[in-house]
Design a protein around this motif. Structure first.
Motif, PDB file in Angstrom:
ATOM      1  N   LEU A 683      15.899 -30.197 -29.418  1.00  0.00           N
ATOM      2  CA  LEU A 683      15.447 -30.680 -28.111  1.00  0.00           C
ATOM      3  C   LEU A 683      14.745 -29.517 -27.419  1.00  0.00           C
ATOM      4  O   LEU A 683      15.296 -28.871 -26.527  1.00  0.00           O
ATOM      5  CB  LEU A 683      16.639 -31.171 -27.287  1.00  0.00           C
ATOM      6  CG  LEU A 683      16.318 -31.972 -26.024  1.00  0.00           C
ATOM      7  CD1 LEU A 683      15.634 -33.292 -26.389  1.00  0.00           C
ATOM      8  CD2 LEU A 683      17.593 -32.242 -25.225  1.00  0.00           C
ATOM      9  N   GLY A 684      13.538 -29.227 -27.898  1.00  0.00           N
ATOM     10  CA  GLY A 684      12.818 -28.079 -27.381  1.00  0.00           C
ATOM     11  C   GLY A 684      13.609 -26.807 -27.654  1.00  0.00           C
ATOM     12  O   GLY A 684      14.073 -26.553 -28.754  1.00  0.00           O
ATOM     13  N   LYS A 685      13.789 -25.978 -26.608  1.00  0.00           N
ATOM     14  CA  LYS A 685      14.559 -24.742 -26.741  1.00  0.00           C
ATOM     15  C   LYS A 685      15.972 -24.880 -26.179  1.00  0.00           C
ATOM     16  O   LYS A 685      16.696 -23.898 -26.045  1.00  0.00           O
ATOM     17  CB  LYS A 685      13.827 -23.600 -26.038  1.00  0.00           C
ATOM     18  CG  LYS A 685      12.480 -23.260 -26.682  1.00  0.00           C
ATOM     19  CD  LYS A 685      11.831 -22.071 -25.999  1.00  0.00           C
ATOM     20  CE  LYS A 685      10.517 -21.703 -26.665  1.00  0.00           C
ATOM     21  NZ  LYS A 685       9.865 -20.529 -26.002  1.00  0.00           N
ATOM     22  N   LYS A 686      16.342 -26.093 -25.836  1.00  0.00           N
ATOM     23  CA  LYS A 686      17.670 -26.309 -25.259  1.00  0.00           C
ATOM     24  C   LYS A 686      18.753 -26.164 -26.336  1.00  0.00           C
ATOM     25  O   LYS A 686      18.567 -26.534 -27.488  1.00  0.00           O
ATOM     26  CB  LYS A 686      17.751 -27.698 -24.623  1.00  0.00           C
ATOM     27  CG  LYS A 686      16.868 -27.856 -23.390  1.00  0.00           C
ATOM     28  CD  LYS A 686      17.024 -29.235 -22.777  1.00  0.00           C
ATOM     29  CE  LYS A 686      16.185 -29.367 -21.516  1.00  0.00           C
ATOM     30  NZ  LYS A 686      16.325 -30.721 -20.903  1.00  0.00           N
ATOM     31  N   LYS A 687      19.907 -25.626 -25.936  1.00  0.00           N
ATOM     32  CA  LYS A 687      21.011 -25.430 -26.856  1.00  0.00           C
ATOM     33  C   LYS A 687      21.769 -26.735 -27.052  1.00  0.00           C
ATOM     34  O   LYS A 687      22.074 -27.442 -26.090  1.00  0.00           O
ATOM     35  CB  LYS A 687      21.956 -24.342 -26.345  1.00  0.00           C
ATOM     36  CG  LYS A 687      21.363 -22.946 -26.403  1.00  0.00           C
ATOM     37  CD  LYS A 687      22.397 -21.892 -26.023  1.00  0.00           C
ATOM     38  CE  LYS A 687      21.809 -20.492 -26.151  1.00  0.00           C
ATOM     39  NZ  LYS A 687      22.811 -19.455 -25.796  1.00  0.00           N
ATOM     40  N   LEU A 688      22.048 -27.015 -28.303  1.00  0.00           N
ATOM     41  CA  LEU A 688      22.756 -28.238 -28.677  1.00  0.00           C
ATOM     42  C   LEU A 688      24.055 -27.880 -29.394  1.00  0.00           C
ATOM     43  O   LEU A 688      24.190 -26.786 -29.947  1.00  0.00           O
ATOM     44  CB  LEU A 688      21.894 -29.088 -29.612  1.00  0.00           C
ATOM     45  CG  LEU A 688      20.603 -29.668 -29.048  1.00  0.00           C
ATOM     46  CD1 LEU A 688      19.722 -30.188 -30.177  1.00  0.00           C
ATOM     47  CD2 LEU A 688      20.923 -30.790 -28.058  1.00  0.00           C
ATOM     48  N   PRO A 689      25.009 -28.798 -29.430  1.00  0.00           N
ATOM     49  CA  PRO A 689      26.179 -28.587 -30.286  1.00  0.00           C
ATOM     50  C   PRO A 689      25.742 -28.489 -31.746  1.00  0.00           C
ATOM     51  O   PRO A 689      24.759 -29.102 -32.158  1.00  0.00           O
ATOM     52  CB  PRO A 689      27.026 -29.846 -30.053  1.00  0.00           C
ATOM     53  CG  PRO A 689      26.560 -30.395 -28.739  1.00  0.00           C
ATOM     54  CD  PRO A 689      25.106 -30.055 -28.652  1.00  0.00           C
ATOM     55  N   ASP A 690      26.476 -27.707 -32.541  1.00  0.00           N
ATOM     56  CA  ASP A 690      26.195 -27.659 -33.972  1.00  0.00           C
ATOM     57  C   ASP A 690      26.390 -29.048 -34.550  1.00  0.00           C
ATOM     58  O   ASP A 690      27.421 -29.695 -34.305  1.00  0.00           O
ATOM     59  CB  ASP A 690      27.135 -26.670 -34.664  1.00  0.00           C
ATOM     60  CG  ASP A 690      26.649 -25.242 -34.508  1.00  0.00           C
ATOM     61  OD1 ASP A 690      25.535 -24.955 -34.960  1.00  0.00           O
ATOM     62  OD2 ASP A 690      27.391 -24.426 -33.934  1.00  0.00           O
ATOM     63  N   HIS A 691      25.422 -29.513 -35.344  1.00  0.00           N
ATOM     64  CA  HIS A 691      25.482 -30.877 -35.838  1.00  0.00           C
ATOM     65  C   HIS A 691      24.670 -31.020 -37.107  1.00  0.00           C
ATOM     66  O   HIS A 691      23.927 -30.115 -37.504  1.00  0.00           O
ATOM     67  CB  HIS A 691      24.933 -31.849 -34.776  1.00  0.00           C
ATOM     68  CG  HIS A 691      23.462 -31.686 -34.559  1.00  0.00           C
ATOM     69  ND1 HIS A 691      22.942 -30.714 -33.715  1.00  0.00           N
ATOM     70  CD2 HIS A 691      22.392 -32.346 -35.103  1.00  0.00           C
ATOM     71  CE1 HIS A 691      21.624 -30.786 -33.735  1.00  0.00           C
ATOM     72  NE2 HIS A 691      21.261 -31.764 -34.573  1.00  0.00           N
ATOM     73  N   VAL A 692      24.821 -32.159 -37.742  1.00  0.00           N
ATOM     74  CA  VAL A 692      24.001 -32.508 -38.898  1.00  0.00           C
ATOM     75  C   VAL A 692      23.741 -34.011 -38.843  1.00  0.00           C
ATOM     76  O   VAL A 692      24.611 -34.794 -38.463  1.00  0.00           O
ATOM     77  CB  VAL A 692      24.689 -32.113 -40.225  1.00  0.00           C
ATOM     78  CG1 VAL A 692      26.017 -32.829 -40.398  1.00  0.00           C
ATOM     79  CG2 VAL A 692      23.784 -32.392 -41.427  1.00  0.00           C
ATOM     80  N   VAL A 693      22.528 -34.394 -39.207  1.00  0.00           N
ATOM     81  CA  VAL A 693      22.165 -35.808 -39.337  1.00  0.00           C
ATOM     82  C   VAL A 693      22.258 -36.164 -40.819  1.00  0.00           C
ATOM     83  O   VAL A 693      21.623 -35.526 -41.655  1.00  0.00           O
ATOM     84  CB  VAL A 693      20.735 -36.085 -38.842  1.00  0.00           C
ATOM     85  CG1 VAL A 693      20.432 -37.575 -38.904  1.00  0.00           C
ATOM     86  CG2 VAL A 693      20.539 -35.549 -37.439  1.00  0.00           C
ATOM     87  N   VAL A 694      23.063 -37.164 -41.139  1.00  0.00           N
ATOM     88  CA  VAL A 694      23.198 -37.629 -42.524  1.00  0.00           C
ATOM     89  C   VAL A 694      22.585 -39.019 -42.604  1.00  0.00           C
ATOM     90  O   VAL A 694      23.020 -39.944 -41.905  1.00  0.00           O
ATOM     91  CB  VAL A 694      24.678 -37.666 -42.953  1.00  0.00           C
ATOM     92  CG1 VAL A 694      24.792 -38.125 -44.400  1.00  0.00           C
ATOM     93  CG2 VAL A 694      25.315 -36.290 -42.784  1.00  0.00           C
ATOM     94  N   LYS A 695      21.580 -39.153 -43.465  1.00  0.00           N
ATOM     95  CA  LYS A 695      20.882 -40.433 -43.576  1.00  0.00           C
ATOM     96  C   LYS A 695      20.974 -40.952 -45.007  1.00  0.00           C
ATOM     97  O   LYS A 695      20.889 -40.195 -45.974  1.00  0.00           O
ATOM     98  CB  LYS A 695      19.413 -40.279 -43.172  1.00  0.00           C
ATOM     99  CG  LYS A 695      19.202 -39.826 -41.727  1.00  0.00           C
ATOM    100  CD  LYS A 695      17.756 -39.932 -41.304  1.00  0.00           C
ATOM    101  CE  LYS A 695      17.362 -41.382 -41.096  1.00  0.00           C
ATOM    102  NZ  LYS A 695      15.976 -41.508 -40.575  1.00  0.00           N
TER     103      LYS A 695
END
Length: 816
Positions: A683-695
């Protein structure tokens, strides 16, 4: 009635009769010791007052014939009982059937020679036999049921001597534990094995201690799977923990957090108890370090300082008792002040070092487990509530704390503080998975992290445990400046000779009062001892033990199912995997679209492991896994689940990077069963929670962790919620461990509610059962990748899914 002593059987009855010329009463027990028949002769003059279980003699004999058919009959002093039974048949004019019998009176003279008497009473008392927990009581003797029950117990003792394996049925399998998971465990140790290698490791520690500069040194312990590398570290720990601190680090799984992972495992090791004491390694470090500090500052000490030093001459651990006397708070504050001033004078007051020194002192000061847990979290850079920080006298870390920089400085503090104590021993183990293609970036980060340790952490022996092929791979991949420091000493563990292997097995059964030669035949020993490694030898012995003691099928000989047998094939296979992985990464790079605007959510692909065809059973001609392999997997899962549950209550540093690394590792493992695509969102340079997308196909789940607290928690959750709204086609789950502090801030709780009220998002507290399932699946996959557990990964995962079809994580990964 034919009298014949027979060999060991389970198809027998134990019988006692009372009477002289005919049966007055009779009791019959089955081979499990259960009373299956009891009767009193209704026609016998001595039994006229008996009101229950009275039967005519003819009925008793008819019942006896039915029960005794095809059974071996066991009596104590069989000659008497057989005569009573024969005369009973004669009284009715019936022939007495022939039965095979055993006589415990005669057998006891063979197996318990030179006793004064072989009466049932004397034998029962000599052997301390018990029925219903009670010893033999002569007041109850000469009742058929009572005597039959003690005859059964006596017969069991005789059978154990006829066949020692019977005595083992209720004993745990001594060969069940063929591996050491960490150096703080306790396993039987045949110290003559690798004696020279052990001495070499200890001499390296002494070299560091005697070096004027206390420069850290490296050593690589090289041995194939199951050769005893971690076991050797266990021996080292048991030998040195009273003097040195041994710190154990498992494989990192995230390239952006190798230093913090290393520090977290170091901190967990510091709070491990020293064997046979009530103190942790951190207590030992502080106590011994503080005494040496007092010695070094003796000329500048006040009278109170000198008096304290005099009291500590006999035992450094008495420090804690002394400081807790009288003005406890003042005593501990004085120690803290002395050490922080010394640090400023010796090093500097910059950075985090002074706060970390204070944290060490406060951890050792408190005995309350909750306070110790809070301080441990704080030492790991974790957040405290304002009230908690005030109670403990600790400053809160800033929200923008860089965990990697913090971890390196903290490890540097411990290294420098150990100069007042003894050299640290830092052990990296279970690293083989870093050689897999999807861990290449983590391997490079690991190399840089180790280089930083050599540069910034003095007074330490840094040990890497590796396979020989993996060490060659590390040398090819890492900067020579790193590998040269690591490999200052190479210690090779060769396969032991058969004499030493036999000694290891004998040591494992030392508590069972049986020799190896009585347990296994020469042919069985030859098969066991011919296996490829110590672990394989013990596993084969375990298979034979279960087969002989419990009657389970003997497993087929295990071969390495995950790696080819030759080094050339192995390295060729790995080269093919790496080429395939690079190909996939390039395809993903070329297909990835650039973000239109910096604030628009975008995806970054995670390289997928190319499934190894040699580790897959998709070939229709391949033999399906045997029942014994599946049983081995189920036994592994049961044992590991139990161990993880026990470990759950221990102090644990929980970290988002580590947890998401586990999720990715698990998803990579399941690539052998199904095709999964993995990405991360931005999300741009905003900090996000560590995550993974599984598809998988058109379906997709986002799994994330957010273990931090305070304003950083709220800010990242707000950004995460934006992603949830922006991706209505994905399902989002954000997790937090139940052991982490509850979110009490108003805004943070509001953001949690927002997430839970979306159609495609949820905030989940990971309870113990959920955490154990995650750790179990991760351990299964990493143990197979590290060749700690020698089964096919695909077979293990298929068995796992069969047994746990509704596992929350496999459902989240779209595998079920």
């Amino acid at each position: 009635m034919q009298k014949k002593q027979t060999s060991l059987m389970s198809n027998f009855l134990v019988i006692d009769t009372e009477g002289k010329d005919e049966i007055a009463e009779i009791a019959i027990l089955d081979s499990q010791g259960e009373l299956i028949y009891e009767a009193y002769n209704a026609e016998h003059p001595s039994k006229q007052d008996i009101k229950i279980k009275r039967k005519p003699l003819e009925t008793i004999l008819s019942d006896f014939i039915e029960l005794a058919r095809n059974k071996r009959l066991v009596f104590h002093y069989a000659e008497h009982d057989c005569q009573v039974i024969e005369e009973s048949f004669q009284k009715l004019g019936q022939p007495c059937p022939n039965f095979e019998t055993d006589c415990t009176w005669e057998l006891a003279q063979t197996y318990f020679p030179r006793l004064d008497s072989y009466s049932l009473e004397h034998l029962s008392k000599q052997l301390l036999l018990r029925v219903d927990g009670q010893l033999f009581n002569s007041e109850f003797a000469h009742a058929a049921r009572y005597d039959a029950q003690f005859t059964y117990q006596l017969y069991q003792e005789i059978l154990k001597r006829q066949n020692p394996l019977l005595a083992l049925k209720n004993e745990p399998n001594p060969f069940n534990d063929s591996r050491v998971d960490n150096p703080f465990q306790t396993h039987p140790d045949y110290t003559k094995l690798y004696e020279q290698e052990f001495t070499t490791l200890k001499s390296l520690v002494q070299d560091i201690k005697q070096d004027f500069n206390h420069q850290s040194k490296g050593a690589v312990v090289i041995g194939e799977a199951g050769s005893g590398k971690t076991h050797l570290m266990m021996r080292l720990a048991q030998d040195v923990l009273s003097t040195n601190r041994l710190l154990f680090i498992r494989q990192p799984n995230h390239p952006d957090a190798v230093l913090f992972h290393t520090y977290s495992r170091i901190l967990e090791s510091f709070v491990e108890p020293v064997p046979n004491t009530n103190y942790t390694q951190l207590d030992y470090l502080l106590a011994q370090g503080f005494i040496n500090f007092l010695h070094s500052e003796y000329s500048r000490l006040s009278s109170k300082g000198k008096a304290l030093l005099d009291q500590l001459q006999d035992s450094h651990l008495s420090l804690f008792e002394i400081l807790n006397r009288g003005s406890k708070q003042e005593n501990w504050q004085r120690m803290e002040r002395w050490l922080t001033n010394w640090w400023k004078d010796t090093y500097s007051g910059a950075g985090y070092a002074i706060q970390i020194i204070k944290g060490i002192v406060k951890y050792c000061r408190y005995t309350d487990p909750h306070r110790k847990q809070l301080i441990t979290r704080w030492l790991a850079g974790g957040e405290l509530e304002d009230k908690e920080a005030d109670q403990l006298g600790l400053e809160k870390w800033s929200d923008d704390l860089n965990k990697e920089d913090f971890a390196l400085e903290a490890m540097s503090v411990f290294g420098k503080f150990s100069l007042l104590d003894e050299p640290l021993i830092i052990v990296f183990d279970q690293l083989e998975g870093l050689g897999l293609p999807h861990h290449h970036k983590t391997l490079l980060s690991f190399g840089e992290a180790v280089k930083e340790l050599f540069t910034h952490v003095p007074n330490s022996l840094i040990i890497l445990n590796l396979f020989s092929d993996r060490w060659q791979q590390f040398q090819d991949a890492l900067n020579p400046a790193v590998t040269d420091r690591i490999a200052q000493d190479e210690i090779h563990l060769e396969k032991p000779n058969k004499q030493n292997l036999k000694a290891i097995l004998q040591l494992k059964i030392s508590d069972l009062n049986i020799s190896l030669d009585k347990l296994f035949t020469d042919e069985e020993q030859e098969d066991i001892l011919s296996q490829d490694s110590i672990r394989a030898v013990i596993n084969r012995a375990s298979g034979y033990y279960k087969h002989k003691v419990h009657g389970t099928p003997l497993p087929t000989t295990s071969e390495s199912l995950n790696q080819p047998q030759t080094n050339t094939d192995y390295r060729l296979q790995k080269l093919e995997e790496e080429v395939a992985s690079i190909k996939r990464q390039l395809q993903q790079v070329f297909s990835t679209k650039e973000s239109i605007a910096s604030e628009e959510p975008k995806k970054e692909p995670i390289p997928a492991e190319e499934p190894n065809p040699k580790n897959s059973s998709s070939n229709p001609d391949e033999t399906p896994p045997s029942n014994s392999v599946q049983e081995e997997i189920l036994d592994y899962l049961k044992q590991q689940e139990q161990a993880i549950n026990q470990q759950y209550q221990k102090p644990t540093i929980i970290n988002d990077h580590d947890d998401i690394g586990k999720i990715i590792e698990i998803a990579q493992g399941f690539q052998y069963l199904t095709s999964l695509e993995m990405q991360t969102l931005k999300l741009g340079k905003k900090k996000l929670p560590d995550h993974v997308v599984v598809k998988k196909g058109k379906s997709g789940n986002v799994l994330g962790f957010l273990q931090i607290a305070g304003s950083a928690f709220t800010a990242r959750l707000k950004n995460f919620n934006q992603l949830v709204v922006s991706h209505p086609n994905l399902n989002f789950t954000l997790m937090r461990d139940a052991r982490e502090p509850k979110i009490t801030g108003k805004v943070g709780r509001q953001e949690i509610e927002k997430l839970n009220h979306t159609d495609n998002g949820s905030f989940t507290i990971l309870q113990q059962a959920d955490r154990v399932e995650l750790e179990l699946l991760y351990k299964l996959i990493t143990d197979i990748n590290n060749q700690e557990f020698d089964v096919k990964l695909e077979t293990a995962l298929e068995t796992f899914l069969e047994q746990r079809p509704h596992h929350w994580l496999t459902e989240s990964l779209l595998i079920n």
